[in-house]
Scaffold this motif. Structure first.
Motif, short mmCIF file in Angstrom:
data_model
loop_
_atom_site.label_atom_id
_atom_site.label_comp_id
_atom_site.label_asym_id
_atom_site.label_seq_id
_atom_site.Cartn_x
_atom_site.Cartn_y
_atom_site.Cartn_z
N PHE A 1 -87.41 44.82 -6.01
CA PHE A 1 -87.17 43.46 -5.43
C PHE A 1 -86.19 43.33 -4.46
N ASP A 2 -86.86 42.52 -3.61
CA ASP A 2 -86.30 42.24 -2.18
C ASP A 2 -85.82 40.49 -1.94
N ASP A 3 -84.77 40.62 -2.43
CA ASP A 3 -83.82 39.28 -2.26
C ASP A 3 -84.73 38.27 -2.60
N GLU B 1 -78.63 46.50 -14.64
CA GLU B 1 -78.04 45.72 -13.59
C GLU B 1 -78.89 45.77 -12.29
N PRO B 2 -78.77 44.74 -11.24
CA PRO B 2 -79.47 44.61 -10.23
C PRO B 2 -78.56 45.38 -9.10
N ASP B 3 -79.23 45.80 -7.99
CA ASP B 3 -78.38 46.50 -7.03
C ASP B 3 -77.74 45.62 -6.18
N ALA B 4 -78.30 44.30 -6.22
CA ALA B 4 -77.46 42.83 -5.69
C ALA B 4 -78.15 41.86 -6.09
N GLY B 5 -77.40 40.60 -5.92
CA GLY B 5 -77.70 39.52 -6.48
C GLY B 5 -77.02 39.36 -8.03
N LYS B 6 -77.38 38.31 -8.73
CA LYS B 6 -76.79 37.91 -9.77
C LYS B 6 -77.73 37.08 -10.82
N ILE B 7 -77.73 37.16 -12.04
CA ILE B 7 -78.33 36.31 -12.92
C ILE B 7 -77.23 35.36 -13.60
N SER B 8 -77.47 34.02 -13.37
CA SER B 8 -76.46 33.11 -14.27
C SER B 8 -77.34 32.54 -15.22
N SER B 9 -76.70 32.00 -16.32
CA SER B 9 -77.19 31.34 -17.51
C SER B 9 -76.41 30.31 -18.10
N HIS C 1 -80.72 35.94 -5.23
CA HIS C 1 -80.96 37.01 -4.15
C HIS C 1 -81.03 38.34 -4.93
N LEU C 2 -81.92 38.79 -5.81
CA LEU C 2 -81.90 39.62 -6.59
C LEU C 2 -82.69 40.94 -5.96
N ASN C 3 -81.94 42.05 -5.56
CA ASN C 3 -82.20 43.29 -5.13
C ASN C 3 -82.28 44.38 -6.11
N LYS C 4 -83.21 45.45 -6.12
CA LYS C 4 -83.59 46.43 -7.02
C LYS C 4 -84.48 47.49 -6.19
N ILE C 5 -83.88 48.91 -6.22
CA ILE C 5 -84.53 49.88 -5.57
C ILE C 5 -84.25 50.99 -6.22
#
Length: 608
Positions: A19-21, A54-62, A8-12
């Motif tokens: 990126f939109d969700d 960092e994204p505005d929302a969402g996360k990166i898991s590894s 659920h990555l978001n970036k503006i």
């Protein structure tokens, strides 16, 4: 096994949605190429994956303990570092074996002076030092932003082999289409805030993308038909009294508000070159040395009208120097360059000028011209910018806020809009996205003038040039007809001929033992030589035109399909249109069969 998850990555950035969700998973062993036009967020995506942004929302898991090595587009170096000290800066390299590995890798990438201050290196040399460090760093995941920039053809081939043997995961942004074809097994396309995944290399991706877009358009056509019927029902004056009627009205509202598939824009380029007289560009016995090293020796050539020349060779051999001499920006040590009176040169440099100032995009373009002549008449600088994918809002943005690729595209526009009839291109594919490169290639193929390009992009060279000049050591340039693939074939044949000659040295030949039998053998060989394949006059004429004929038929069928939808209630018109469409489809199938035959014949002729 999933080793990285994007959820659920978001970036503006400002008003622009990058990126939109979006969500996607990255598997162990994936070799991923990231594709998208400049400014869509390719480099941003790599930075988020590597934890540098960092994204505005969402996360990166590894996965636990995963090791990531990252090559950024513009690496930053430690003060007073040298190539060797910077590569060895990681603690994992601080041993004798690490020192020798670092030196070997630097040498492989053309950095032979390991103790020179980094500040004295060019931008391309610094990028290669950064690549050496990234490849040596112990890693499960390699994240590479434009790894092929500033590499010569030999280095690119070596890097292909290196990455194919790498056991971990690779995620990279690159414009090199042959490189993508030979290294990747998955493509992630970033477009309008979304990410589309294709389990394919670049060539297969093109087919799969076309299928996806066709399916989206078919879905949209179906939705439009339903919407039209629903609107007709609503216009008959229904009242939303029953539950079914209310539900139908809600569906209608949802259809009206839903958006259709968004297609990527393409750059529209038109040849606007100035008239060219009889005299073009003549180089007479041109020589150039640097610090006692001969770069160019006794180079003599007269460029023909509308010729497309490619210049290749290892880094530092003198390719850019030759281009600068032709452009008049550098003088030869001996010989002369004669430029015709009507020649107007446009020079697209390898290094984009510093764009850190606050000039607006439109002002940067207007410094060259307010209006540009085209085949359709004059158009304004603003209209030309729109054709280069700079929206009206972007045109009033300071150039300093553009991405690296957008600055490169803007610089290219500024060169082209001046109406040159000779284009000198120094590594034009650096930092340009693949869609822009594709349109640039189409433009250059229709350009009414001379093109001279220094490039390591093999795909670009195959598409554009008709003659290769290759730097072959000691300032000598070899000439080869055709593009890069033909050059490689010619070099391979020459190497094989040399090996055969060396193998036969010192041995008494059959000819020396029996001259008569040698003559007979030669005569018999001529008699038994197979007839050489070639096109007939009509086949050649057909081959030259068939691509355009197929495109016209496809366009005609698409138009008939649109007309069929329009006249769906007029049965006589519908029958006529359907009959015409069926006839066009039969003709298209015949043309496609003929296209397959002619292209197969052309390949066999070329392979002789």
């Amino acid at each position: 096994m999933n080793i990285l998850n994007v959820e659920h990555l978001n970036k503006i950035y400002g008003d622009k949605v990058i990126f939109d969700d979006v969500s996607c998973g990255i598997q162990e062993g994936d070799k991923i190429g990231i594709i998208g036009i400049n400014g869509t967020g390719k480099s941003t995506f790599l930075k988020i994956l590597s934890g540098k942004e960092e994204p505005d929302a969402g996360k990166i898991s590894s996965q636990n303990g995963i090791r990531i090595a990252c090559l950024s587009q513009n690496p930053v170096f430690s003060p007073k570092a040298t190539p060797l000290s910077w590569v060895m800066e990681k603690k994992a390299f601080n041993d004798r074996s690490g020192d020798s590995s670092a030196k070997r890798m630097l040498n492989r990438l053309g950095i032979t002076d390991h103790e020179i201050p980094m500040e004295q290196l060019s931008g391309g040399q610094k990028k290669r030092v950064a690549l050496a460090r990234t490849l040596l760093e112990p890693a499960d995941v390699l994240i590479l932003d434009e790894p092929t920039n500033h590499l010569d053809n030999e280095m690119v081939s070596w890097l292909e082999d290196y990455l194919n043997q790498f056991k971990g995961t690779i995620i990279m942004v690159t414009h090199d289409r042959y490189f993508l074809d030979r290294v990747t097994n998955r493509i992630l396309e970033i477009s309008h805030g979304n990410i589309y995944s294709y389990q394919a290399n670049y060539s297969a991706f093109l087919e799969l993308k076309a299928q996806r877009e066709e399916m989206e358009l078919a879905t949209q056509r179906k939705k439009n038909s339903i919407l039209r019927m629903e609107l007709e029902w609503a216009s008959r004056g229904c009242r939303a009294r029953s539950t079914k009627q209310r539900a139908r009205l809600e569906r209608l509202e949802a259809l009206k508000n839903s958006s259709g598939p968004v297609r990527d824009q393409t750059i529209e380029l038109q040849s606007v070159s100035a008239r060219m007289g009889k005299k073009t560009i003549e180089l007479h016995n041109v020589c150039k040395s640097y610090e006692g090293k001969p770069l160019i020796q006794d180079f003599d050539y007269i460029v023909l009208k509308n010729q497309r020349l490619g210049i290749i060779g290892p880094n530092g051999c003198g390719k850019s120097t030759l281009i600068r001499i032709i452009a008049g920006l550098e003088q030869p040590d001996c010989g002369e360059v004669v430029i015709g009176e009507t020649i107007k040169i446009g020079y697209f440099t390898q290094e984009v000028e510093d764009m850190k100032d606050d000039r607006r995009v439109i002002d940067y373009v207007k410094e060259v011209a307010d209006y540009i002549p085209t085949v359709d008449g004059k158009i304004s600088a603003s209209q030309m910018l729109e054709r280069f994918l700079f929206t009206p809002d972007m045109q009033y943005t300071p150039v300093s806020r553009l991405s690296g690729g957008e600055k490169r595209r803007l610089s290219l526009l500024r060169v082209l809009m001046d109406g040159p009839n000779v284009l000198l291109l120094d590594e034009p594919s650096n930092d340009l996205d693949i869609p822009t490169l594709t349109i640039l290639e189409d433009y250059l193929n229709s350009f009414a003038g001379i093109v001279i390009a220094v490039s390591h992009d093999r795909y670009f060279l195959d598409n554009i040039v008709d003659r290769i000049f290759a730097f072959e050591g000691n300032g000598k340039l070899g000439q080869y007809e055709g593009g890069y693939t033909e050059y490689i074939g010619a070099v391979g044949k020459n190497d094989s001929a040399k090996e055969s000659k060396n193998a036969g040295e010192g041995k008494q030949s059959r000819k020396e033992k029996n001259p008569d039998s040698s003559k007979k053998s030669s005569r018999d060989w001529k008699q038994n030589q197979p007839t050489k394949l070639k096109f007939t006059y009509m086949e050649q004429k057909e081959f030259d035109c068939i691509d355009e004929e197929i495109a016209n038929l496809e366009e005609k069928i698409a138009g008939l399909e649109a007309d069929i939808l329009t006249f769906a209630t007029d049965f006589q018109k519908l029958a006529d249109l359907t009959k015409e469409k069926e006839a066009a489809q039969v003709l298209l199938e015949e043309k496609m069969d003929r296209w397959v035959y002619l292209n197969d014949l052309a390949e066999r002729i070329a392979a002789q």
